[in-house]
Design a protein around this motif. Structure first.
Motif, mmCIF file in Angstrom:
data_model
loop_
_atom_site.group_PDB
_atom_site.id
_atom_site.type_symbol
_atom_site.label_atom_id
_atom_site.label_comp_id
_atom_site.label_asym_id
_atom_site.label_seq_id
_atom_site.Cartn_x
_atom_site.Cartn_y
_atom_site.Cartn_z
ATOM 1 N N GLU A 68 0.969 -1.127 -0.074
ATOM 2 C CA GLU A 68 0.045 0.069 0.057
ATOM 3 C C GLU A 68 1.044 1.297 -0.041
ATOM 4 O O GLU A 68 0.515 2.258 -0.676
ATOM 5 C CB GLU A 68 -0.932 -0.041 1.146
ATOM 6 N N ALA A 69 1.913 1.169 0.613
ATOM 7 C CA ALA A 69 2.903 2.243 0.873
ATOM 8 C C ALA A 69 3.494 2.730 -0.568
ATOM 9 O O ALA A 69 3.724 3.896 -0.898
ATOM 10 C CB ALA A 69 3.810 2.271 1.820
ATOM 11 N N HIS A 70 3.845 1.552 -1.360
ATOM 12 C CA HIS A 70 4.534 1.643 -2.700
ATOM 13 C C HIS A 70 3.285 2.300 -3.799
ATOM 14 O O HIS A 70 3.773 3.250 -4.523
ATOM 15 C CB HIS A 70 5.054 0.336 -2.971
ATOM 16 N N VAL A 71 2.208 1.685 -3.618
ATOM 17 C CA VAL A 71 1.183 2.251 -4.483
ATOM 18 C C VAL A 71 0.721 3.668 -4.042
ATOM 19 O O VAL A 71 0.631 4.413 -5.025
ATOM 20 C CB VAL A 71 -0.024 1.380 -4.220
ATOM 21 N N ALA A 115 -5.318 1.534 -8.400
ATOM 22 C CA ALA A 115 -6.377 1.933 -7.488
ATOM 23 C C ALA A 115 -5.876 1.711 -5.849
ATOM 24 O O ALA A 115 -6.208 2.498 -4.900
ATOM 25 C CB ALA A 115 -7.635 1.411 -7.578
ATOM 26 N N GLY A 116 -5.317 0.664 -5.511
ATOM 27 C CA GLY A 116 -4.877 0.223 -4.303
ATOM 28 C C GLY A 116 -4.040 -1.167 -4.365
ATOM 29 O O GLY A 116 -4.208 -1.746 -5.252
ATOM 30 N N MET A 164 -3.218 -6.981 -5.939
ATOM 31 C CA MET A 164 -3.208 -8.401 -5.518
ATOM 32 C C MET A 164 -3.941 -9.153 -6.139
ATOM 33 O O MET A 164 -3.636 -10.332 -6.846
ATOM 34 C CB MET A 164 -3.302 -8.693 -3.730
ATOM 35 N N VAL A 165 -5.501 -8.760 -6.321
ATOM 36 C CA VAL A 165 -6.116 -9.514 -7.286
ATOM 37 C C VAL A 165 -5.675 -9.896 -8.661
ATOM 38 O O VAL A 165 -5.725 -10.833 -9.247
ATOM 39 C CB VAL A 165 -7.667 -8.816 -7.410
ATOM 40 N N SER A 166 -5.186 -8.795 -9.401
ATOM 41 C CA SER A 166 -4.741 -8.859 -10.722
ATOM 42 C C SER A 166 -3.479 -9.759 -10.806
ATOM 43 O O SER A 166 -3.357 -10.769 -11.580
ATOM 44 C CB SER A 166 -4.010 -7.381 -10.997
#
Length: 931
Positions: free
Chosen positions: A512-515, A628-629, A634-636
Motif C-alpha cells: 500500500e505504501a508503494h502504491v 487504485a490500491g 493483489m487480485v490482478s
C-alpha cells in the motif's frame, strides 16, 4: 393652706392654730363652700386643704374626691362634728390624709396632723417617682415584662417590652382581674401560680406564644402582693441549641464544678458522650470517678482537677472514660479555674472533646507511615520521591541496584541525569504533564556500566490538603526482558515464523505504501504472486515437516535471487509475494522467469523423486499511476498466477488490462462457481464433524463442522480447493448460510431426542456482519429450542482483523443472542494481539502452524505460551489445532492449553454418523426450512 368651713369662727380658729403651730412661711386662705374651694384651688393650688364634711353646697368628702382626682398627691384633712368610723374608712379609701373630730382637736394637734399630711404627700410623690422610674426601667429592659397583682388578683402594675411585643396593652391591664386577662388555655395554670406567690411560694414556668416565641416567667411573693417577671428567651434558647449543635459536631461538651457545693454541671453533649440522660441528675463526684474514669487515669484526673482548684492554673488532660453501655472513649479536656472577688477559686470549668476517632486515625496514620517506610525501603522495585523538577529526594536500595549508582550518588543527581539521552525529552514532558494526573511510561536508564536498562515508570503527584503539589512519588520496574520479548513479538507480528520473511500483514502494508508513492510521484514497480505447484502432494505424502522444509528451501532460493531493495513475503501456505519497486513490465518478466527457474532447480529431488514435480506458477501485475490500491493489485497478480497454472504451471503470466487477457482464469473461476452452485442446488455439500477434546479429561466438549464437496465421481473435495473461488466472487455467503442452517437443524433434532449437541461453525469474512445470517441464527435457535450457548461461531484471525469494526459488531450481535465466539487460526500473522480488546471472544484457537512443530521449535512454544497467557488473563479458553501425537498433548498441557483438536484426538467423520451415535436419524435436514 386652704381652710374650708361654712362657720367664720371655725375658719378663724383653724387659721390661728395653723399660723401659730406652723410658724413662719404659712399662708392661710379661707373658703365657705365647695364652690369657693374650687375657685381657690384653681387660683393657687394650696399644699394643705382642711375641709369640713358639712358645707352648704355639699359634703366635704365629695370635694376631697374631686381634688384627689385632679391631684392624687393632694394633702387633704377632713373635719367632722362627731366620730363616724364608716366615714373614716371611706375617707381613707378615697385617699384623704387624715380624719379629725372638731371637738377633739386643738392647735398643736392640728399642726401635727398638717405636718404628717405634708410628709405623707411627699412620701407618695417620692414613691410615685420611684414607681415611674421603675416602670420606665422595666419598659426599657429588652425581652422583659413585670406584672404585680394584689390580694384580690387584680393587676396593680404591668410594664415591660416583652409584654408589649407579645401584643398586650399594659396600661389597660392595670386594675383588671388576672382571670379576666389570661387566655383560656393558660388561665388555670397561671392563676394557680399567682395564688401560690401570694402565699409565699415561688415558681418558674415556660410558655410558648402563638407566634412561636418562648417566655420564662418567675412568680415571686412581694409582701401582700405577688410579682411575676417574664423574659423572652427565644433567642437564648436558639443560641443554646446552636451551641449544643456545635458541640455535637465537634464531639465536645462543656462542664463546671462548684468548689463550695461539690456539684457538677454538664452540657447535654457531654452527657451524650458519656451515654447519660441530660434530664437525669448527674452522679456524685466519687461515683463518677469510679464508674466513668478508667482506673489507670483516675489519679491523673484527681491531680489535674485539684491542681486547678488549688493552684489556679489552666491545665489539660487526656483520659479514657467508660460510657454507660460499657464502651470506652478517649476524652481530651481543658480545665480553667474561676476565681471570686477574694482571689480564691470558686469553681473550675472546662471543655471535653471526644477524640477517640482522632486518636485512632492518628494511630492508623502512623501505622500507614510505618508501612510506607517499610514498603518504600524494602520494595523489590525501584522507589523514589522527587520534586517537580525531577531531582530525587529519596530513593530505595532497589533503585540503586537498578541504576548501578549508590543512593548518595542518586540524591546528588536529578532523575533526568540517569535517563538515557534518547529518552530524556519524553521524561521531561511527562514531568510537565503530571499536573493533569498520574503518568505511566517506559523509558531507558543509562546504567552506570554503560548499558541501557528499560524501566516501566509509574508516578503520581502528591498534593497537600489545599491541593498544592508537594512531591512526585513513583516506582521503576525493570522491564528489559519484557521489552525484548515485545520486540520479538513485534517482529513476529509482521513476519512469518517459519521463514522469517514478511507475512501477509507486513507485505500488504509495504505494498500500500508503494502504491501511494506511485500515485504521488509516478514511480514504477511490479508485484509478483508465487504459488508452488505440487506442494500439497509433498505435504500430504511426506508430512508437514517435509512441507515446512520445502517452504524454507524455496524461501531461501527466492531471497538469494532478489536484491536487498526487493520485498519478499510469505502470504501463507505455499504462497509467496514479491514487490519489485523499480522494475517495468519487461524487467519484471525477466525476474519472474528467473524465479521460476530457481524454484525448479532448488526443488528438484527434494525429499526424493516425488519432489521432482515441485515448480512455481507466478503472476505478475505492474504498478502504475492508475492502480487504485494494493488490494486491486493483489487480485490482478493472483489472476495472472492462476492463468500460469492453467497454462501448464512452471511458468509466469503477466496480467494485462482487457477482458481477453482474463478469459482463461475467469473461465476457470466460473467453472468452480458453477460447480458450487450446482452442489448447493443438488445437495452435494456434506458436513463432517471433528471433536474438540478437553486435554485433561479427554472428554469431547464440542464438535467443529467441516465442509466437503462431493465431486462428480463421488470423491470428497476439500474446502481449500473450491472456497477461494467462492470467497473471491461472493458465493461463500450462501455456503455459510447453508452450513449454519444445517448445523442448527442437527442440534435441534438432538434436543428433540432429549440430548445436546454443542457445535462450532466457521463463517467467512464476507459473512461477518451479514444481517440475514444473523436473522437465520436467531430464528433457527428459537424454532429448534436450542440453547444459544451451545453454538460457537468461529471467525479466522485474518478475517476478523481485516475489518475490526464490522467484526466487532458481528460478535456483539452473536453474544447478544447468547452464542459463543471463537477467534480461529489465532497467531497466524501474530498481528492480532492489539485487536483482542476490540473483539469480545470466548475461545482462542491457536493456529496449527504453531502447534504442529511446537515440540521442536522454541518460537512456536513461545507463541503458544503467550496466546494461552493472554486468553487466561482475560478469563477465556484456548483450543490447539493440529494435535497429531501424545507428546504434543503433554506439551500443550504444560503450557496451560485447555482443549485440543487433531487426528490424534479424533478424525473428522460425517455428521450423520455423529447424529446416529446420539440416537438421531441420519437423514439430513434442509437448511432452507429454517430461513
Amino acid at each position: 393652706m386652704l381652710v374650708v368651713d361654712d362657720l367664720p369662727a371655725s375658719r378663724g380658729l383653724a387659721a390661728i392654730w395653723l399660723s401659730d403651730g406652723l410658724r413662719d412661711g404659712v399662708e392661710v386662705a379661707e373658703a365657705a363652700t365647695l364652690a369657693e374651694m374650687r375657685a381657690a384651688w384653681q387660683a393657687r393650688r394650696p399644699d394643705i386643704v382642711v375641709l369640713d364634711q358639712r358645707l352648704p353646697d355639699g359634703e366635704g368628702l365629695d370635694g376631697a374626691r374631686e381634688l384627689l382626682a385632679e391631684d392624687p398627691d393632694a394633702a387633704i384633712i377632713l373635719l367632722t362634728g362627731m366620730s363616724d368610723p364608716a366615714l373614716d374608712q371611706e375617707a381613707e379609701r378615697a385617699g384623704v390624709a387624715d380624719f379629725l373630730v372638731k371637738h377633739e382637736i386643738d392647735g398643736p394637734m392640728l399642726a401635727r396632723t398638717v405636718r404628717y399630711a405634708l410628709r405623707r404627700r411627699e412620701d407618695r410623690r417620692r414613691l410615685r417617682r420611684s414607681e415611674e422610674r421603675y416602670r420606665n426601667l422595666v419598659k426599657e429592659l429588652p425581652d422583659t415584662g413585670v406584672l404585680v397583682v394584689d390580694e384580690q388578683l387584680r393587676f396593680v402594675m404591668v410594664a415591660g417590652a416583652a409584654l408589649e411585643q407579645a401584643g398586650h396593652d399594659t396600661e389597660a391591664m392595670v386594675g383588671r382581674d388576672v382571670e379576666e386577662v389570661l387566655a383560656a388555655g393558660d388561665r388555670l395554670d397561671l392563676l394557680d401560680d399567682y395564688k401560690a406567690a401570694l402565699t409565699g411560694i415561688s415558681r418558674v414556668r415556660e410558655t410558648t406564644s402563638p407566634d412561636g416565641r418562648t417566655y420564662r416567667t418567675a412568680f415571686r411573693p412581694l409582701g401582700a402582693e405577688a410579682m411575676a417577671v417574664t423574659f423572652d428567651i427565644t433567642e437564648q434558647l436558639a443560641q443554646a441549641a446552636e451551641l449544643q449543635r456545635a458541640q455535637a459536631l465537634a464531639s465536645t461538651g462543656s462542664w463546671h464544678w462548684d468548689a463550695t457545693t461539690q456539684e457538677m454541671t454538664w452540657s447535654p453533649e457531654l452527657c451524650r458522650i458519656y451515654g447519660l440522660d441530660p434530664s437525669q441528675p448527674l452522679p456524685p463526684y466519687a461515683e463518677y470517678l469510679v464508674t466513668h474514669v478508667v482506673e489507670a487515669d483516675r489519679a491523673r484526673f484527681v491531680e489535674v482537677t485539684r491542681g486547678a482548684m488549688r493552684g489556679g492554673q489552666d491545665a489539660e488532660l487526656e483520659m479514657e472514660i467508660v460510657r454507660t453501655d460499657g464502651t470506652r472513649r478517649t476524652l481530651h479536656s481543658r480545665v480553667r479555674p474561676v476565681k471570686g472577688t477574694d482571689g480564691r477559686t470558686v469553681r473550675i470549668e472546662g471543655i471535653s472533646q471526644d477524640v477517640t476517632e482522632l486518636r485512632a486515625a492518628a494511630r492508623a496514620r502512623y501505622a500507614a507511615e510505618q508501612r510506607f517506610e517499610v514498603a518504600f525501603d524494602r520494595a523489590p522495585n525501584g522507589m523514589f520521591l522527587a520534586d517537580r523538577s525531577g531531582r530525587f529526594l529519596r530513593v530505595n536500595a532497589a533503585l540503586s541496584e537498578l541504576s548501578g549508582f549508590t543512593r548518595e550518588e542518586l540524591l546528588e543527581q536529578g532523575s533526568l541525569d540517569v535517563v538515557h539521552p534518547d529518552d530524556a525529552e519524553a521524561v521531561r514532558e511527562a514531568l510537565e504533564a503530571m499536573r493533569d494526573g498520574d503518568v505511566r511510561l517506559d523509558h531507558r536508564l543509562a546504567h552506570r556500566d554503560g548499558r541501557a536498562v528499560w524501566v516501566a515508570v509509574s508516578a503520581t503527584l502528591v498534593r497537600d490538603e489545599a491541593g498544592e503539589p508537594l512531591y512526585v512519588l513513583g516506582q521503576m520496574q525493570d522491564v528489559t526482558e519484557r521489552r525484548e520479548y515485545e520486540e520479538r513479538l513485534r517482529h513476529l507480528a509482521d513476519h512469518d515464523p517459519l521463514t522469517g520473511l514478511l507475512n501477509r500483514r507486513g507485505f500488504e502494508r509495504a505494498l500500500e505504501a508503494h502504491v501511494a508513492r506511485t500515485r504521488r510521484y509516478g514511480a514504477a514497480g511490479a508485484l509478483l504472486v508465487i504459488d508452488l505447484d505440487g506442494f500439497k502432494y509433498i505435504n500430504d505424502t511426506l508430512g508437514h515437516h517435509a512441507g515446512d522444509q520445502l517452504i524454507v528451501a524455496c524461501a531461501g532460493a527466492l531471497r538469494e535471487r532478489l536484491r536487498e531493495t526487493d520485498v519478499l513475503a510469505r502470504l501463507g501456505g505455499d504462497e509467496f509475494a514479491i514487490l519489485l519497486p523499480v522494475e517495468t513490465a519487461p524487467e519484471a518478466a525477466i525476474v519472474a522467469q528467473a524465479l521460476v527457474d530457481v524454484v525448479r532447480e532448488r526443488a528438484t529431488g527434494f525429499g526424493g523423486q516425488q519432489a521432482g514435480n515441485v515448480t512455481a506458477s507466478i503472476g505478475v501485475a505492474v504498478v502504475d499511476a492508475a492502480t487504485a490500491g494494493g488490494g486491486e493489485l493483489m487480485v490482478s497478480a493472483d489472476l495472472a498466477m492462476y492463468e500460469a497454472k492453467e497454462a501448464g504451471r512452471d511458468r509466469f503470466a503477466v496480467y494485462r488490462a482487457g477482458e481477453d487477457a482474463r478469459q482463461p482464469r475467469v473461465r476457470a473461476q466460473m467453472t468452480w462457481l458453477q460447480r458450487i452452485d450446482r452442489a448447493l442446488a443438488e445437495g452435494r455439500l456434506l458436513l463432517h464433524a471433528q471433536p474438540i477434546v478437553d486435554l485433561r479429561t479427554r472428554a469431547t466438549v464440542r464438535h467443529e463442522l467441516l465442509l466437503r464437496l462431493v465431486g462428480d465421481d463421488g470423491e470428497l473435495i476439500l474446502p481449500t480447493t473450491f472456497l477461494p473461488a467462492a470467497e473471491r466472487f461472493g458465493t461463500i455467503v450462501a455456503i455459510d448460510r447453508w452450513v449454519m442452517g444445517e448445523a442448527i437443524a442437527a442440534m435441534g433434532r438432538v434436543v428433540a431426542a432429549g440430548g445436546r449437541l454443542p457445535l462450532a461453525v466457521n463463517v467467512s469474512a464476507r459473512s461477518a456482519g451479514d444481517a440475514e445470517l444473523l436473522a437465520l441464527i436467531e430464528r433457527g435457535l428459537a424454532a429448534a429450542g436450542v440453547d444459544p450457548a451451545d453454538l460457537v461461531v468461529e471467525l479466522t484471525e485474518t478475517a476478523a482483523v481485516s475489518d475490526i469494526p464490522r467484526a466487532r459488531d458481528f460478535v456483539a450481535a452473536l453474544r447478544g443472542l447468547g452464542c459463543g465466539f471463537a477467534l480461529d487460526d489465532f497467531g497466524a500473522g501474530f498481528g492480532s494481539f492489539s485487536y483482542l480488546k476490540d473483539l469480545p471472544f470466548d475461545v482462542l484457537k491457536i493456529d496449527g502452524e504453531f502447534v504442529a512443530h511446537a515440540g521442536d521449535n522454541a518460537t512456536d512454544r513461545l507463541v503458544i505460551a503467550a496466546v494461552t497467557g493472554i486468553a487466561h488473563g482475560l478469563g477465556k479458553t484456548t483450543v490447539a489445532e493440529f494435535v497429531e501425537d501424545g507428546p504434543l498433548v503433554d506439551l500443550l498441557l504444560e503450557h496451560g492449553v485447555d482443549f485440543g483438536q487433531g487426528h490424534h484426538l479424533g478424525r473428522p467423520a460425517p455428521l450423520d454418523e455423529l447424529l446416529a451415535s446420539l440416537g438421531v436419524a441420519g437423514e439430513r435436514s434442509r437448511a432452507d426450512t429454517l430461513s
